[in-house]
Design a protein around this motif. Structure first.
Motif, PDB file in Angstrom:
ATOM      1  N   LEU A 885     -46.169  -2.385  74.250  1.00 29.52           N
ATOM      2  CA  LEU A 885     -46.264  -2.883  75.618  1.00 29.52           C
ATOM      3  C   LEU A 885     -47.598  -3.611  75.809  1.00 29.52           C
ATOM      4  N   LEU A 886     -48.673  -3.050  75.259  1.00 34.04           N
ATOM      5  CA  LEU A 886     -49.975  -3.696  75.353  1.00 34.04           C
ATOM      6  C   LEU A 886     -50.007  -5.021  74.588  1.00 34.04           C
ATOM      7  N   VAL A 887     -49.341  -5.059  73.436  1.00 31.84           N
ATOM      8  CA  VAL A 887     -49.245  -6.308  72.675  1.00 31.84           C
ATOM      9  C   VAL A 887     -48.528  -7.366  73.506  1.00 31.84           C
ATOM     10  N   LEU A 888     -47.435  -6.972  74.152  1.00 32.69           N
ATOM     11  CA  LEU A 888     -46.714  -7.907  75.005  1.00 32.69           C
ATOM     12  C   LEU A 888     -47.610  -8.410  76.132  1.00 32.69           C
ATOM     13  N   GLY A 889     -48.361  -7.493  76.725  1.00 33.78           N
ATOM     14  CA  GLY A 889     -49.294  -7.904  77.773  1.00 33.78           C
ATOM     15  C   GLY A 889     -50.305  -8.915  77.256  1.00 33.78           C
ATOM     16  N   SER A 890     -50.823  -8.700  76.036  1.00 30.54           N
ATOM     17  CA  SER A 890     -51.791  -9.633  75.452  1.00 30.54           C
ATOM     18  C   SER A 890     -51.180 -11.011  75.256  1.00 30.54           C
ATOM     19  N   GLU A 891     -49.955 -11.065  74.778  1.00 27.63           N
ATOM     20  CA  GLU A 891     -49.291 -12.349  74.556  1.00 27.63           C
ATOM     21  C   GLU A 891     -49.102 -13.099  75.872  1.00 27.63           C
ATOM     22  N   CYS A 892     -48.648 -12.364  76.899  1.00 31.06           N
ATOM     23  CA  CYS A 892     -48.432 -13.011  78.199  1.00 31.06           C
ATOM     24  C   CYS A 892     -49.754 -13.441  78.831  1.00 31.06           C
ATOM     25  N   ALA A 893     -50.799 -12.619  78.686  1.00 28.48           N
ATOM     26  CA  ALA A 893     -52.109 -12.967  79.252  1.00 28.48           C
ATOM     27  C   ALA A 893     -52.680 -14.198  78.564  1.00 28.48           C
ATOM     28  N   ALA A 894     -52.494 -14.291  77.247  1.00 31.46           N
ATOM     29  CA  ALA A 894     -53.042 -15.424  76.496  1.00 31.46           C
ATOM     30  C   ALA A 894     -52.384 -16.727  76.902  1.00 31.46           C
ATOM     31  N   VAL A 895     -51.085 -16.710  77.102  1.00 33.64           N
ATOM     32  CA  VAL A 895     -50.379 -17.950  77.400  1.00 33.64           C
ATOM     33  C   VAL A 895     -50.536 -18.368  78.854  1.00 33.64           C
ATOM     34  N   THR A 896     -50.757 -17.410  79.746  1.00 37.75           N
ATOM     35  CA  THR A 896     -50.869 -17.745  81.166  1.00 37.75           C
ATOM     36  C   THR A 896     -52.310 -17.940  81.609  1.00 37.75           C
ATOM     37  N   GLY A 897     -53.254 -17.410  80.844  1.00 32.55           N
ATOM     38  CA  GLY A 897     -54.648 -17.472  81.259  1.00 32.55           C
ATOM     39  C   GLY A 897     -54.913 -16.677  82.515  1.00 32.55           C
ATOM     40  N   SER A 898     -54.171 -15.626  82.711  1.00 29.82           N
ATOM     41  CA  SER A 898     -54.278 -14.835  83.939  1.00 29.82           C
ATOM     42  C   SER A 898     -55.557 -13.989  83.931  1.00 29.82           C
ATOM     43  N   PRO A 899     -56.286 -13.939  85.066  1.00 29.95           N
ATOM     44  CA  PRO A 899     -57.479 -13.081  85.167  1.00 29.95           C
ATOM     45  C   PRO A 899     -57.151 -11.717  85.777  1.00 29.95           C
ATOM     46  N   LEU A 900     -55.921 -11.275  85.633  1.00 33.54           N
ATOM     47  CA  LEU A 900     -55.464 -10.033  86.253  1.00 33.54           C
ATOM     48  C   LEU A 900     -56.341  -8.849  85.834  1.00 33.54           C
ATOM     49  N   LYS A 901     -56.653  -7.984  86.792  1.00 35.21           N
ATOM     50  CA  LYS A 901     -57.435  -6.787  86.506  1.00 35.21           C
ATOM     51  C   LYS A 901     -56.496  -5.585  86.373  1.00 35.21           C
ATOM     52  N   ILE A 902     -56.606  -4.865  85.277  1.00 41.58           N
ATOM     53  CA  ILE A 902     -55.790  -3.669  85.038  1.00 41.58           C
ATOM     54  C   ILE A 902     -56.746  -2.508  84.800  1.00 41.58           C
ATOM     55  N   PRO A 903     -57.026  -1.687  85.812  1.00 39.89           N
ATOM     56  CA  PRO A 903     -58.036  -0.618  85.677  1.00 39.89           C
ATOM     57  C   PRO A 903     -57.756   0.352  84.546  1.00 39.89           C
ATOM     58  N   GLU A 904     -56.482   0.606  84.250  1.00 39.06           N
ATOM     59  CA  GLU A 904     -56.125   1.616  83.239  1.00 39.06           C
ATOM     60  C   GLU A 904     -56.593   1.229  81.838  1.00 39.06           C
ATOM     61  N   LEU A 905     -56.875  -0.051  81.616  1.00 41.41           N
ATOM     62  CA  LEU A 905     -57.265  -0.492  80.277  1.00 41.41           C
ATOM     63  C   LEU A 905     -58.585   0.122  79.831  1.00 41.41           C
ATOM     64  N   ASP A 906     -59.503   0.342  80.758  1.00 39.91           N
ATOM     65  CA  ASP A 906     -60.798   0.909  80.372  1.00 39.91           C
ATOM     66  C   ASP A 906     -60.633   2.288  79.751  1.00 39.91           C
ATOM     67  N   GLY A 907     -59.843   3.130  80.394  1.00 39.04           N
ATOM     68  CA  GLY A 907     -59.637   4.477  79.856  1.00 39.04           C
ATOM     69  C   GLY A 907     -58.917   4.453  78.531  1.00 39.04           C
ATOM     70  N   LEU A 908     -57.890   3.594  78.399  1.00 36.27           N
ATOM     71  CA  LEU A 908     -57.136   3.510  77.148  1.00 36.27           C
ATOM     72  C   LEU A 908     -58.004   2.962  76.022  1.00 36.27           C
ATOM     73  N   ALA A 909     -58.885   2.013  76.338  1.00 33.47           N
ATOM     74  CA  ALA A 909     -59.721   1.400  75.298  1.00 33.47           C
ATOM     75  C   ALA A 909     -60.729   2.374  74.712  1.00 33.47           C
ATOM     76  N   GLU A 910     -61.090   3.419  75.440  1.00 28.15           N
ATOM     77  CA  GLU A 910     -62.088   4.382  74.967  1.00 28.15           C
ATOM     78  C   GLU A 910     -61.470   5.564  74.218  1.00 28.15           C
ATOM     79  N   LEU A 911     -60.170   5.584  74.108  1.00 23.88           N
ATOM     80  CA  LEU A 911     -59.505   6.701  73.428  1.00 23.88           C
ATOM     81  C   LEU A 911     -59.859   6.731  71.946  1.00 23.88           C
ATOM     82  N   ARG A 912     -59.930   7.930  71.400  1.00 21.32           N
ATOM     83  CA  ARG A 912     -60.114   8.073  69.953  1.00 21.32           C
ATOM     84  C   ARG A 912     -58.757   8.112  69.259  1.00 21.32           C
TER      85      ARG A 912
END
Length: 932
Positions: A885-912
């Motif tokens: 799902l995150l990969v899909l989000g990356s593909e859509c964000a790259a093609v649209t150039g969207s500056p959308l803010k997703i707060p949940e990404l910070d917590g997920l990015a810090e996971l071990r």
């Protein structure tokens, strides 16, 4: 000498419904002396079939009880083998129960039927001819009853028959049953021996013994690899309980060890089948045979091209096996470098992650083993840059970066060009590692521009009786009828009847001869094509309506739940009543749509009502009711308010509820999530005694519905706590499939109500309890009303449907709503998150649908959906499918150039852990941050 039997005597025996007296009376009479009975028997068969389609339960039971003695009499009186085959191959011969003289009934007796074919007055040539015909008739998927008849005939007469698909299917099943011969079970040949007319035969206690004794074994075994669905029998999971000699793969392998079968030929046949492919359940049996044969390295090397072909195009599980075999060949030093590169190119072009990951590991080992060929390996590994799985791309990048120091300038240029196919964040990482300059270019997926919305247009009206006759044909042939075509037919019948009744009758008469009325049964009248057939007959002066069906429709008897398409049935049968009763003519129908979504222009309806007033005709109640349901709420209320004649009609009383009831804004009590299990409602239903979590809407009507009418069946939405609606297997709440195509056009301004009717079936399709095709979603997206939470819930289930056709339909609906700017991505994402985390849908199907939607042209909307799903999944980062799902989000964000803010990404990015979730979250955050 047996007295000649006449028709009245035989008819009385058949009417008594007990087969045994018929057999006893005819057994000693040669068929030549029964020739005079054949026409009457065929006529009685036609008569009883008509009774079975009558829709009357009493007539059905009476006719059904006579089928067994009738068909036995038909077999015994047959002169030629062809005539006997006609009776033997009818489905009713084995489906009809046999009444007993002592009372009660039993299943049809195959061996009793066989005895009738072996009577003394049937000569050997006749039996051999019948055996050949029966073998050629056998359906490709087999017929166990007729196969047993055939096997007995072949054994008795010595007939030589072709190894048809149907025969081989039965032969394999019979081999599987050989294990039961240890008990009192006997096959048909042993049973015939016990009759005393044939010499004894050996008794086989295992499949292996049975195969050893088969004289045509070397002919039948190759045919097993050509016939559909044999693999399921080879993979019989219960066979192992009876010992290895009863398992097909082990028995066949043992026969190759004994020299009875050729090992090389069997291995070639097995590999050819694996290369051709089949459905997974059927392929499993051949995989088991391959594993049992356990090919040596010599045998693999001899068949190298076949192995490469399977690795490239075989089913996933099979490709994995052949990939492993080829790697073993490489480890033994028996695979040249060109073959390895061919294998890599083929496997890395496949979508399966496990195959690609194993292939990249293999390439890595090959590059370390032989640095001189590292350049070729890197070029092969770079083909994985286009792989749909982000993890595979990431592994390929690591491999290329690891061995890039051995690459020359030309190869580096190739690799940099290939890196342009990578996912957005990986692309920059790979380019930096390969020495390219920094770039912010993100080509991404190619997305076509969104087209302007073109609403569906109502087809032009039918303008002649001859065109009307042509439009009637699908209904007369009992084929699905498009909802708008059904409306056009009903309208044209009324208009042409008002214009020239006799011309209308003359135009339809030839069709009555081509499509006899006897083909119309009670069951068909419950569907729109059958109802239109009743209308066709009514114009010609015949009332073909089944009293039983009318009782079900209008009084809800026999447990039939009111389905939305009944609104069309009510109006059709209302027209039938209009024609058969000779009522005063009406100028037109009020409810005929003017828009392609089923809607009516209020101004057009006002004109139609003026035409009624001018002709002093009285509108048909249900036609008027349906017309008002096709208007915007305010327009319907205004017409009723300003037209005193319409206001006085009882069928318009429901309009007062439009402003407060579920037809304006549904009283939405939230989505009920409830586990159905230990309730009294489920007692006695073992299939339903399991938890059935789901999300479903609950509506509250403003008033209780009265007598059945279009309005009442439409507002009677499914109860979310009803047992069969969600937990039932194999059937929908309201008749799935083509009937649901009629629903959106019945209430085009109230899509929430239509969606509520569709939810149970869509839920079952998403949970593999129904495999039907549901066409409702694309049509629902085109309606004039504004979609709300129920429509978005319907889309959520549709995106995770088991059948790809249904998922594509949901993607089409999302595209349409997006083009119309009616798609609420936040609402859809929240619902999908709840369904996902509650394990009410399968994540892989949903992700495939969202990927398809993004590539169809709505990546910005898909990104919004992904962002709204993440809050539910972020609290459970181990949820299956989250990295993708995150990969899909990356593909859509790259093609649209969207500056959308997703707060949940910070917590997920810090996971071990999970490591991949953290990596993909960081990548998406990086792309979104770069866009900002």
């Amino acid at each position: 000498m047996t007295a000649r039997i006449e028709w009245p005597e035989l008819r009385a025996l058949i009417a008594a419904r007990i087969p045994q007296p018929v057999i006893q009376r005819l057994a000693s009479v040669p068929p030549t002396e029964l020739k005079h009975l054949r026409p009457q028997l065929k006529a009685l068969r036609t008569e009883l079939r008509g009774e079975l389609r009558s829709g009357d339960s009493t007539r059905y039971v009476t006719a059904y009880g006579q089928l067994a003695p009738l068909y036995l009499a038909g077999i015994m009186s047959s002169g030629s083998p062809a005539e006997a085959l006609n009776w033997l191959t009818s489905s009713w011969l084995m489906d009809a129960t046999w009444c007993l003289e002592s009372g009660g009934s039993t299943n049809a007796s195959v061996r009793s039927v066989l005895q009738l074919l072996l009577l003394d007055h049937r000569d050997n040539a006749w039996q051999q001819d019948l055996a050949v015909r029966l073998a050629n008739w056998l359906p490709d998927r087999g017929d166990p009853h007729r196969w047993e008849l055939l096997d007995g005939l072949v054994f008795w007469s010595g007939a030589v028959i072709s190894a048809t698909d149907g025969y081989i299917v039965g032969w394999v099943r019979q081999g599987g049953n050989a294990r039961y011969n240890r008990s009192a079970h006997t096959d048909v040949r042993e049973w015939l021996v016990r009759q005393g007319s044939r010499p004894s035969i050996p008794r086989y206690a295992t499949l292996l013994e049975w195969l050893r004794a088969e004289p045509r074994l070397t002919e039948f075994v190759p045919r097993m690899f050509e016939v559909a669905d044999i693999g399921t029998a080879l993979a019989d999971k219960y066979a192992a309980r009876f010992g290895p000699d009863n398992e097909w793969p082990k028995a066949l392998t043992k026969l190759t060890d004994e020299g009875v079968l050729d090992r090389g030929e069997l291995l070639d046949l097995c590999l050819a089948k694996l290369l051709r492919g089949d459905r997974p359940g059927n392929l499993r049996g051949f995989v088991m045979l391959y594993e049992e044969l356990a090919p040596t390295l010599e045998e693999i090397a001899h068949r190298l091209n076949t192995y490469i072909g399977i690795a490239a195009g075989g089913a996933g599980t099979v490709a994995k096996i052949t990939q492993s075999a080829l790697r073993d060949l490489d480890k033994a030093g028996r695979l040249d470098r060109e073959a390895l590169l061919d294998i890599a190119a083929a496997v890395l072009a496949r979508p399966e992650k496990n195959l690609a990951t194993a292939q990249l590991a293999w390439l890595d080992a090959a590059a370390r083993r032989d640095p001189a060929t590292a350049g070729q390996v890197l070029r092969a590994a770079a083909t994985a840059f286009t792989h749909p799985a982000g993890t595979v791309q990431e592994r390929a990048v690591r491999l290329v970066v690891k061995h890039a120091k051995t690459a020359n300038a030309a190869l580096l240029a190739e690799l940099l060009e290939a890196a342009g196919n990578l996912d957005a964040a990986l692309r920059d990482e790979a380019r930096r590692a390969l020495g390219a300059e920094e770039t912010s270019s993100h080509p991404g997926m190619e997305i076509p521009p969104l087209p302007g919305y073109q609403p569906r247009v109502m087809p032009p009206p039918i303008v002649s009786v001859w065109e009307l006759a042509e439009c009637f044909v699908p209904a007369l042939a009992d084929r699905p009828v498009d909802p708008l075509d059904a409306e056009r037919i009903m309208e044209a019948v009324v208009v042409e009847y008002d214009r020239d009744p006799q011309a209308l009758v003359e135009a339809l008469k030839p069709l009555a001869l081509r499509y006899p009325a006897e083909q119309l049964g009670g069951w068909e009248q419950r569907a729109v094509p059958g109802a239109l057939r009743c209308l066709f007959d009514a114009v010609l002066g015949h009332d073909r309506r089944s009293a039983l069906v009318m009782d079900e429709l209008y009084r809800g008897r026999n447990g039939f739940l009111p389905a939305p398409e009944w609104a069309t049935l009510y109006r059709t049968h209302e027209l039938v009543e209009y024609f058969v009763s000779g009522s005063a003519r009406i100028p037109c129908l009020l409810a005929t749509p003017t828009g392609g979504d089923g809607s009516i222009d209020p101004a057009v309806l006002v004109q139609r009502l003026a035409g009624y007033a001018k002709s002093t005709a009285v509108p048909l109640p249900w036609d008027l009711e349906q017309a008002l349901l096709r208007l915007p709420i305010e327009a319907a209320r205004e017409i009723v308010k300003t037209d005193p004649v319409i206001a006085s009609q009882p069928s318009t009383a429901f309009v007062a509820d439009l402003g407060t009831g579920p037809l304006k804004f549904p009283i939405f009590e939230g989505f009920a999530v409830r586990n159905i299990g230990d309730t009294e409602e489920f007692s006695g239903y073992s299939n339903f005694e399991m938890p059935v979590p789901r999300i479903a809407p609950r509506f509250t009507a403003a008033s209780e519905p009265g007598q059945s009418s279009p309005y009442t069946v439409l507002i009677n939405t499914p109860d979310p706590f009803h047992m069969r609606a969600f937990a039932g297997y194999g059937g929908g709440w309201n008749g799935p499939g083509e009937p649901s195509a009629h629903w959106p056009s019945l209430m085009p301004y109230h899509p929430e109500i239509v969606a509520a009717h569709a939810i149970p079936e869509l839920y079952q399709q998403a949970n593999d309890r129904s495999r039907t095709i549901n066409p409702v979603l694309p049509l629902l997206a085109e309606t004039s009303g504004r979609p709300g939470p129920v429509v978005h819930l319907a889309l959520a289930y549709g995106l995770a449907a088991g059948r790809s056709e249904n998922r594509i339909a949901a993607v089409d609906a999302i595209f349409t709503l997006a083009v119309r700017t009616l798609l609420d991505t936040k609402q859809l994402g929240v619902l999908l998150g709840d369904l996902w985390i509650g394990q009410m849908i399968k994540a892989n199907r949903l992700l495939a649908s969202l990927n398809e939607a993004a590539r169809a042209g709505v990546p910005r909307e898909v990104l919004g959906v992904v962002a709204s799903i993440l809050p539910a999944l972020a609290v459970q980062p181990s949820a299956r499918g989250l990295p993708d799902l995150l990969v899909l989000g990356s593909e859509c964000a790259a093609v649209t150039g969207s500056p959308l803010k997703i707060p949940e990404l910070d917590g997920l990015a810090e996971l071990r852990k999970p490591v991949r979730v953290a990596a993909e979250a960081r990548r998406l955050r990086q792309i979104l941050g770069g866009a900002a």
